[in-house]
Design a protein around this motif. Sequence first.
Motif, PDB file in Angstrom:
ATOM      1  N   ASN A 876       0.830  -1.198   0.000  1.00  0.00           N
ATOM      2  CA  ASN A 876       0.000   0.000   0.000  1.00  0.00           C
ATOM      3  C   ASN A 876       0.863   1.247   0.000  1.00  0.00           C
ATOM      4  O   ASN A 876       0.645   2.179  -0.768  1.00  0.00           O
ATOM      5  N   ASN A 880       1.489   3.780  -3.168  1.00  0.00           N
ATOM      6  CA  ASN A 880       1.164   5.205  -3.001  1.00  0.00           C
ATOM      7  C   ASN A 880       2.329   6.050  -3.466  1.00  0.00           C
ATOM      8  O   ASN A 880       2.162   7.062  -4.151  1.00  0.00           O
ATOM      9  N   ILE A 910       4.790  14.416  -5.019  1.00  0.00           N
ATOM     10  CA  ILE A 910       4.118  15.716  -4.940  1.00  0.00           C
ATOM     11  C   ILE A 910       4.047  16.247  -3.517  1.00  0.00           C
ATOM     12  O   ILE A 910       3.880  17.429  -3.292  1.00  0.00           O
ATOM     13  N   ILE A 912       2.502  16.256   0.613  1.00  0.00           N
ATOM     14  CA  ILE A 912       1.152  16.437   1.165  1.00  0.00           C
ATOM     15  C   ILE A 912       1.170  17.711   1.992  1.00  0.00           C
ATOM     16  O   ILE A 912       2.104  17.932   2.772  1.00  0.00           O
ATOM     17  N   THR A 938      -9.258   5.132  -3.244  1.00  0.00           N
ATOM     18  CA  THR A 938     -10.464   5.013  -2.402  1.00  0.00           C
ATOM     19  C   THR A 938     -10.391   5.866  -1.149  1.00  0.00           C
ATOM     20  O   THR A 938     -11.405   6.107  -0.484  1.00  0.00           O
ATOM     21  N   GLY A 941      -6.837   3.205   1.849  1.00  0.00           N
ATOM     22  CA  GLY A 941      -5.544   2.465   1.956  1.00  0.00           C
ATOM     23  C   GLY A 941      -4.808   2.762   3.248  1.00  0.00           C
ATOM     24  O   GLY A 941      -4.497   1.847   4.027  1.00  0.00           O
TER      25      GLY A 941
HETATM   26  P1  ADP Z   1      -5.879   6.388  -2.242  1.00  0.00           P
HETATM   27  O1  ADP Z   1      -4.491   6.277  -2.536  1.00  0.00           O
HETATM   28  O2  ADP Z   1      -6.640   5.173  -2.593  1.00  0.00           O
HETATM   29  O3  ADP Z   1      -6.507   7.660  -2.532  1.00  0.00           O
HETATM   30  P2  ADP Z   1      -4.884   6.255   0.349  1.00  0.00           P
HETATM   31  O4  ADP Z   1      -5.571   6.046   1.650  1.00  0.00           O
HETATM   32  O5  ADP Z   1      -3.946   5.200   0.005  1.00  0.00           O
HETATM   33  O6  ADP Z   1      -6.032   6.332  -0.651  1.00  0.00           O
HETATM   34  O7  ADP Z   1      -4.236   7.643   0.356  1.00  0.00           O
HETATM   35  C1  ADP Z   1      -4.941   8.732   0.801  1.00  0.00           C
HETATM   36  C2  ADP Z   1      -4.434   9.981   0.139  1.00  0.00           C
HETATM   37  O8  ADP Z   1      -3.120  10.242   0.602  1.00  0.00           O
HETATM   38  C3  ADP Z   1      -4.244   9.893  -1.284  1.00  0.00           C
HETATM   39  O9  ADP Z   1      -5.463  10.221  -1.978  1.00  0.00           O
HETATM   40  C4  ADP Z   1      -3.170  10.917  -1.566  1.00  0.00           C
HETATM   41  O10 ADP Z   1      -3.741  12.160  -1.781  1.00  0.00           O
HETATM   42  C5  ADP Z   1      -2.368  10.877  -0.374  1.00  0.00           C
HETATM   43  N1  ADP Z   1      -1.142  10.139  -0.555  1.00  0.00           N
HETATM   44  C6  ADP Z   1      -0.914   8.886  -0.164  1.00  0.00           C
HETATM   45  N2  ADP Z   1       0.380   8.542  -0.388  1.00  0.00           N
HETATM   46  C7  ADP Z   1       0.964   9.620  -0.938  1.00  0.00           C
HETATM   47  C8  ADP Z   1       2.293   9.913  -1.401  1.00  0.00           C
HETATM   48  N3  ADP Z   1       3.284   9.015  -1.367  1.00  0.00           N
HETATM   49  N4  ADP Z   1       2.537  11.138  -1.933  1.00  0.00           N
HETATM   50  C9  ADP Z   1       1.550  12.068  -1.976  1.00  0.00           C
HETATM   51  N5  ADP Z   1       0.281  11.869  -1.575  1.00  0.00           N
HETATM   52  C10 ADP Z   1       0.003  10.646  -1.058  1.00  0.00           C
END
Ligand code: ADP
Length: 989
Positions: A876, A880, A910, A912, A938, A941
């Motif tokens: 996961n 990501n 990118i 967060i 979704t 994750g």
């Molecule tokens: P999904 O990836 O299915 O949208 P996740 O729960 O895995 O759901 O992730 C939630 C949100 O976290 C993502 O929509 C994304 O915006 C952000 N995110 C997760 N991992 C990263 C990452 N490595 N870099 C940037 N944003 C991330």
Amino acid sequence: MADINFFRPIFRYCLLLGLGLFFQGQGVAAEILSQAERGWLQAHPDIRVVVLPDYPPISFLDAQGKPVGLEQDYLDLLEQRLNVRFKKVIPTLAQRAANSPSEKQADMLTLFALTPERSKHWLFSKPYLDFPIYLITPEKAPIGFSLENAGQLRISAVEHYATYDYLKTRYPNVHIEAVGDTCLGLQHVAFGVSAGLLTDLPVANWCAEHLGLKHLKIAQSIDFRYQMGLAVRNDWAPLMAILEKGLATITPAERDAIYARWSRNAFEDSIFETYRHAFFALALGLLGLAIYQLMQWDKVLKLALDTRVQHRALNGRQPKPAAMASKTLVQSNITAFAVIITVLCGVFALAYVQYAKASPVLFNSIAVLLLSIGLFSGFIFGKLLSRYDADSYLNQLLKAIDERQEFGQKLSLSEARLAKQQAALGQLAQRQLQSWLTPDEIFREIAEVSAKTLNVERVSVWLFSDDREQLECMCLYLKSSQLHTVARPLQLGDFPCYFEQLKQHRVIAAHDAVRHAATSEFTACYLQPNQIGAMLDSTIWLDNQVIGVICHEHIGGVREWALDEQNFAGSVADLARLTVETHQRRLAETALRKYSETLVQMVDAKTLSLQASEQRLSYVIAHAPIPILSINISNGEIAEFNPEAELATGYMRQDVVGQSFIGLLVADESQDMMLSMTGRLRKGEDVRNIEIWLNHATGKKVEFLFSACLMAHDNGAEADFVVAIGQDITQQKLLQASLVQAREAAESADRIKSMFVASMSHELRTPLNSIIGFLGVVLHGMSGEVNDKQKDQLGRAYKSAKHLLALISDVIDISKIEAGYLNVYVESFPLKPLLAECIQTVQAAADAKHLAIRLACTEGLAVASDRKRLYQVFLNVVSNAVKYTEQGFVDISVQIEQDKVKIIFQDSGIGIDAEGLAKLFTPFERAESHLKIKTLGTGLGLYLTRKILTQLLAGDITVTSKVGEGSVFTVEIPKQLLAQNIQTSLLTP
Ligand code: ADP
């Protein structure tokens, strides 16, 4: 009589010595006998002499049977002188009985007194033995006892002895007791049978000595003597002439020697006692003379002394000592020595009386000689002594008188000074009592009074500085100018010796200040400039420490400080100490007074604040919205009960105060707990949030939450009250119970919901898998040709189905975890291959973006965990990272920290923003970005990942990120997953 006995042998030996010398070389037989006589002797070589065997010590036999004794010594001398040999014959008893041996038996007899009967046959010589006869009596016989006053007392005499006849004829009235021999007679006297015995001394001495008779004395000298001569056969007339010549050669000295050899005086001589009165009279006379002489001397000395004193008073000098009264003194001394000579005469007279009994020869001449010597030497010696004694004595006496006069003058001077000093001390002591005077004023007065009393020019008072390094002058009084001033301080460094001496003395009397050890340091700088000759320093002591000094400085030469002046100086220093002490005490008293005033103020303030605080407390208790009560810990009675407590219990304050708290208010089921709580409170423990049941006035029971503590007293006294603050929690408890019920119902509903969701999802997943499978088949043209439009539409359907499946899978997992139905399978496996597996899964997607995925993990690092769930977590996070990184890299590294393993996923994606980070682990939340639309997601994750890690794998996930630079996700898991660390779910080994 002892004195006489002592002198007697001395006189005797002196006489013997002189007479022996006189007669030396004389008495040769040849020269005294005629030719015819010598011829006669040759014709008669054996001359038989009858000797008595039993008449000691005159004639008796010794142990060998040889005749010895006083008379034998005479015979021996005759044998030597006449050159004859006597054949000694011892008469038989019969001969003795006949009392007159015939010429047939003997030629010569000894110790025979002349009797008419004897003269028929014998020729008698002149008596050669002459013993005076004495009356021997017991020692205790009265003084003056004699034959004349014997009365009816028995007097012993030896029968057949001439004494017996003498007594009979001379003293016919005396009661005579005839005894066998002298020894028996003495025994009679000694044992009181008779009052006295008439006897000669040699025999009596012998008997007394050999019988051990004591306590006998010579009481009277009798005018009768034993005179015994030699008897020769009447037909031997020439022998008588020869013997007479021989006897004439025997000197008095030889006679005395023979007598002394055989007779030692064994009796007390009471003759002295006869003269006793004379002696006493003599002694009294001497005493009178001596007193008279002393008075005479005293008179003369007094006269001489007066004359000298007058002479000196008139002429101012001593008269010539020898000229004074010597004549009178010499006269009086001659008188004294005449007295001494009289005494000597008396002694000699006594000696004569004693000694003349035996031999008066030459005694008189020697006595006269000794008297002359005594007289002459006494005169000379007395004259010399008198002169010397009188002069020296007079001089001594005069000296003593002078000294006494001098002493008297000194004494009167000293008395005058003392009176002055006492008055001064009295005045100063009076000043001490005047409390308004400052110490400086008193010091000034001390200096002035001292100067005037001791007549000293300068008097100063000094006190040590606090550091004791210098003496500071309090005042200096100059007598002549009557000025009060001060002197410069004295430094310890400048006068070390003086400072040292101050510590050791009460008074330093420097009669000569320049030479005195303590004050010589001042010579150049102080003494000479001020012309000070003598100093009298008295130290001031306080608490065993010298605190200062009073200096009396005499100007103009040395001065002898009298003892009374030194004492006065000491007393003045004591007064100065009193001044300091009084001053210090006054200061202390003032400080104490101030302090106590402050204290009173503080106590008042404190009391006020206490009262205020008490009022506040009472107010708080009265108005507090909670029940408060206080209980007396010693008897358990209620002491205070506030209105809120009244409300809560239904009891009124006046009904409960003084009642037992446990007995009245505490319900039966809580009483035990309440008692143990009381025990804890007594020990000083605070009791918090105890739930107890109380009896309500209505009979109901109410539940209370109580906190209580022992009220400590401010003064530290033992606390006696407990304050209890309570809260009625009956309603709250009921509410709590209903809430618990509600929560349990909700939890149960939630579980049912989760189960429903899980099972529904499962039900959805099965047909969905089938849809995806068939869509794949169709899309890949396995069931026939599809055109591009169809491919595109089928492709969208396929993606949506996949997304739906992923969503459903996540929902199922979450639901299972929340419902507690997700099993955990723990196994040991290497970490690196697991991570590599994940990378491989996303490798194609990464390659499509030209992303480099790097892995740094120690080979063989193994963990014990659930491999499948961990894979799910890693995949996961990695997917990501790839998903949200457009270019750059994805780095995976592993760190081991003790029993934990950290897996760090870093990307150059990118990033967060803060808002996104806050909602990152919230379900269905996706961070805003330009990739949100482009990428499928979704929002479950990370939510699921964290749930798996925290609830199943005893781990956690954290994140740091910066927009535009990338993110770092750190997964932390235990190296060894233990069952007790898993929060929920079932553990499958
Ligand atoms: P999904 O990836 O299915 O949208 P996740 O729960 O895995 O759901 O992730 C939630 C949100 O976290 C993502 O929509 C994304 O915006 C952000 N995110 C997760 N991992 C990263 C990452 N490595 N870099 C940037 N944003 C991330």
